[in-house]
Design a protein around this motif. Structure first.
Motif, PDB file in Angstrom:
ATOM      1  N   ASN A 250       0.693  -1.208   0.006  1.00  0.00           N
ATOM      2  CA  ASN A 250      -0.232  -0.081  -0.050  1.00  0.00           C
ATOM      3  C   ASN A 250       0.953   1.285  -0.002  1.00  0.00           C
ATOM      4  OD1 ASN A 250      -2.373   1.210  -0.112  1.00  0.00           O
ATOM      5  ND2 ASN A 250      -2.560   1.479   2.082  1.00  0.00           N
ATOM      6  N   ALA A 251       1.944   1.114  -0.603  1.00  0.00           N
ATOM      7  CA  ALA A 251       2.733   2.461  -0.566  1.00  0.00           C
ATOM      8  C   ALA A 251       2.577   3.188  -1.785  1.00  0.00           C
ATOM      9  CB  ALA A 251       4.285   1.901  -0.473  1.00  0.00           C
ATOM     10  N   LYS A 252       1.825   2.908  -2.566  1.00  0.00           N
ATOM     11  CA  LYS A 252       1.356   3.631  -3.842  1.00  0.00           C
ATOM     12  C   LYS A 252       2.546   3.548  -4.924  1.00  0.00           C
ATOM     13  CE  LYS A 252      -1.963   6.507  -1.638  1.00  0.00           C
ATOM     14  NZ  LYS A 252      -2.519   7.813  -1.298  1.00  0.00           N
ATOM     15  N   ASN A 253       3.345   2.492  -4.554  1.00  0.00           N
ATOM     16  CA  ASN A 253       4.663   2.442  -5.506  1.00  0.00           C
ATOM     17  C   ASN A 253       4.245   1.785  -6.892  1.00  0.00           C
ATOM     18  OD1 ASN A 253       6.086   3.815  -3.477  1.00  0.00           O
ATOM     19  ND2 ASN A 253       6.847   1.667  -2.921  1.00  0.00           N
ATOM     20  N   THR A 254       3.389   0.763  -6.835  1.00  0.00           N
ATOM     21  CA  THR A 254       3.376   0.077  -8.154  1.00  0.00           C
ATOM     22  C   THR A 254       2.041  -0.497  -8.385  1.00  0.00           C
ATOM     23  OG1 THR A 254       5.510  -0.977  -7.758  1.00  0.00           O
ATOM     24  CG2 THR A 254       3.986  -2.070  -9.274  1.00  0.00           C
ATOM     25  N   VAL A 255       1.266  -0.338  -9.712  1.00  0.00           N
ATOM     26  CA  VAL A 255       0.094  -1.110  -9.968  1.00  0.00           C
ATOM     27  C   VAL A 255       0.454  -1.995 -11.166  1.00  0.00           C
ATOM     28  CG1 VAL A 255      -1.451   0.876  -9.141  1.00  0.00           C
ATOM     29  CG2 VAL A 255      -0.462   1.028 -11.560  1.00  0.00           C
ATOM     30  N   TYR A 256      -0.470  -2.821 -11.200  1.00  0.00           N
ATOM     31  CA  TYR A 256      -0.172  -3.966 -12.239  1.00  0.00           C
ATOM     32  C   TYR A 256      -1.642  -3.811 -12.978  1.00  0.00           C
ATOM     33  CZ  TYR A 256       3.174  -5.457  -9.080  1.00  0.00           C
ATOM     34  OH  TYR A 256       4.125  -5.207  -8.103  1.00  0.00           O
ATOM     35  N   LEU A 257      -1.521  -4.467 -14.282  1.00  0.00           N
ATOM     36  CA  LEU A 257      -2.711  -4.754 -15.271  1.00  0.00           C
ATOM     37  C   LEU A 257      -2.382  -6.241 -15.718  1.00  0.00           C
ATOM     38  CD1 LEU A 257      -5.371  -3.429 -16.319  1.00  0.00           C
ATOM     39  CD2 LEU A 257      -3.840  -3.033 -18.583  1.00  0.00           C
ATOM     40  N   GLN A 258      -3.287  -7.092 -15.159  1.00  0.00           N
ATOM     41  CA  GLN A 258      -3.130  -8.525 -15.771  1.00  0.00           C
ATOM     42  C   GLN A 258      -4.131  -8.559 -16.891  1.00  0.00           C
ATOM     43  OE1 GLN A 258      -1.288 -11.195 -14.818  1.00  0.00           O
ATOM     44  NE2 GLN A 258      -2.036 -12.231 -16.410  1.00  0.00           N
ATOM     45  N   MET A 259      -3.792  -8.905 -18.122  1.00  0.00           N
ATOM     46  CA  MET A 259      -4.704  -8.936 -19.262  1.00  0.00           C
ATOM     47  C   MET A 259      -4.596 -10.215 -19.787  1.00  0.00           C
ATOM     48  SD  MET A 259      -3.231  -5.631 -21.122  1.00  0.00           S
ATOM     49  CE  MET A 259      -1.664  -6.128 -21.638  1.00  0.00           C
ATOM     50  N   ASN A 260      -5.618 -11.005 -19.719  1.00  0.00           N
ATOM     51  CA  ASN A 260      -6.130 -12.364 -20.157  1.00  0.00           C
ATOM     52  C   ASN A 260      -6.965 -12.394 -21.343  1.00  0.00           C
ATOM     53  OD1 ASN A 260      -4.673 -13.082 -17.715  1.00  0.00           O
ATOM     54  ND2 ASN A 260      -6.515 -13.156 -16.311  1.00  0.00           N
ATOM     55  N   SER A 261      -7.061 -13.593 -21.935  1.00  0.00           N
ATOM     56  CA  SER A 261      -7.770 -13.686 -23.104  1.00  0.00           C
ATOM     57  C   SER A 261      -7.605 -12.465 -24.056  1.00  0.00           C
ATOM     58  CB  SER A 261      -9.268 -14.001 -22.718  1.00  0.00           C
ATOM     59  OG  SER A 261      -9.708 -15.007 -21.908  1.00  0.00           O
TER      60      SER A 261
END
Length: 127
Positions: free
Chosen positions: A76-87
């Motif tokens: 929760n350090a606001k350091n990283t976000v991810y986008l998991q993209m499937n299909s």
């Protein structure tokens, strides 16, 4: 100031998966929300997904609902976000950009609602 760096793009076959990362640095404590946009050649930049730190609220474009998932790092350090993209589909081919806003904003899906942008990472989906 907040600096954003995306990574994780590449070439993938239709039906495959890719995980994008967006690393934030600088005044990350001020970040209110982060988002992913994409831009295909000859097209306008379009909203993909957003994550609002207050309440952990997520938003998705209709075109990616059920296939893409946005998430944050666990500390929760606001350091990283991810986008998991499937299909993945060929129409998902685009440069994907990470964006951040450091002020309270009601909106989340328009590029002008964000203050900071990464350089983008290419995702190419082959048919």
């Amino acid at each position: 100031q907040v600096q954003l760096v995306e990574s994780g793009g590449g070439l993938v076959q239709a039906g495959g998966s890719v995980r994008l990362s967006c690393a934030a640095s600088g005044r990350t404590f001020s970040v209110y929300a982060m988002a992913w946009f994409r831009q295909a050649p000859g097209k306008e930049r379009e909203f993909v997904s957003a994550f609002r730190w207050s309440g952990g609220i997520t938003y998705y474009a209709d075109s990616v609902k059920g296939r893409f998932t946005i998430s944050r790092d666990n500390n929760n350090a606001k350091n990283t976000v991810y986008l998991q993209m499937n299909s993945l589909k060929p129409e998902d081919t685009a440069v994907y950009f990470c964006a951040a806003v450091a002020r309270i904003s009601r909106g989340y899906s328009r590029p002008n609602e964000y203050d900071y942008w990464g350089q983008g990472t290419q995702v190419t989906v082959s048919s």
